[in-house]
Enzyme design. Sequence first.
Site, mmCIF file in Angstrom:
data_model
loop_
_atom_site.group_PDB
_atom_site.id
_atom_site.type_symbol
_atom_site.label_atom_id
_atom_site.label_comp_id
_atom_site.label_asym_id
_atom_site.label_seq_id
_atom_site.Cartn_x
_atom_site.Cartn_y
_atom_site.Cartn_z
ATOM 1 N N CYS A 88 0.818 -1.208 0.000
ATOM 2 C CA CYS A 88 0.000 0.000 0.000
ATOM 3 C C CYS A 88 0.860 1.271 0.000
ATOM 4 C CB CYS A 88 -0.984 -0.065 1.162
ATOM 5 S SG CYS A 88 -2.435 0.931 0.855
ATOM 6 N N HIS A 179 -3.427 -5.309 1.874
ATOM 7 C CA HIS A 179 -2.688 -5.581 3.121
ATOM 8 C C HIS A 179 -2.789 -7.056 3.532
ATOM 9 C CE1 HIS A 179 -1.983 -1.371 4.500
ATOM 10 N NE2 HIS A 179 -3.046 -1.138 3.739
ATOM 11 N N GLU A 181 -1.006 -8.558 5.593
ATOM 12 C CA GLU A 181 -0.711 -8.663 7.033
ATOM 13 C C GLU A 181 -1.951 -8.411 7.880
ATOM 14 O OE1 GLU A 181 -0.211 -6.137 5.171
ATOM 15 O OE2 GLU A 181 -0.380 -4.271 6.292
#
Length: 224
Positions: A88, A179, A181
Amino acid sequence: MTLHLVSNKPSVIGVLDLQGGVHEHLEHLERLGVAYKKVKQPSDFADLAGLIIPGGESSCLFRLLNIFEIKEVLLQAHRRGMKIWGTCAGAILLAREVVGESSCLNLIDIVIERNGFGSQLDSFVSEALIPAISAKPIPLTFIRAPKIISVGKEINVLLKIDDYIAAAESENILVTVFHPELTGCLALHRHFALKCGLNPAADSHDYIDPLWKSSSWTRQSRIA
Ligand code: GLN
């Protein structure tokens, strides 16, 4: 006599610890079973096989890279072989061109548009199959995400959706506008670890943390 061979091969994945989603990446690297650390000072770059530039706010990261005087050491580490993954805001920093703004690191031949979906309220989740990464659909979390508008001839597009590219890579750089994560899926982190020449846990292929909840990333992290 036992002969111990000491390898100087870089073996750690660092997460740039200036601003943004640092802990969430560190926790995924722990789940993956690879060596990891936070990176903030020039000396932190010495043993890095790879560096993750997390999501956050690219204009803020841009300024902090200069304030902490680590832009040049990052570029040097990249020149000696350190791979980089930008998620990002991290992808925005790595881009050759940022629509209407100055570029920062210019390390991958992509054109990227900040806030391509609108405001924070236009954030969303979805999922997609990325055959080069995993045989199972990958959950995707977009938070005030950019859109990759175009890529150079040498760039491998990993995921294209509608009118934008969501993930792409060159030999040394990986970019995702979403994302990984912030999901229970390790597939992208595994892909990056392999790109760095490391050995992620064998069972991490197609692994989705069964304990993962959508609120998991809002808790206090255990990693200091
Ligand atoms: N919109 C942010 C920027 O332009 C990126 C958001 C994110 O990293 N989730 O920097």
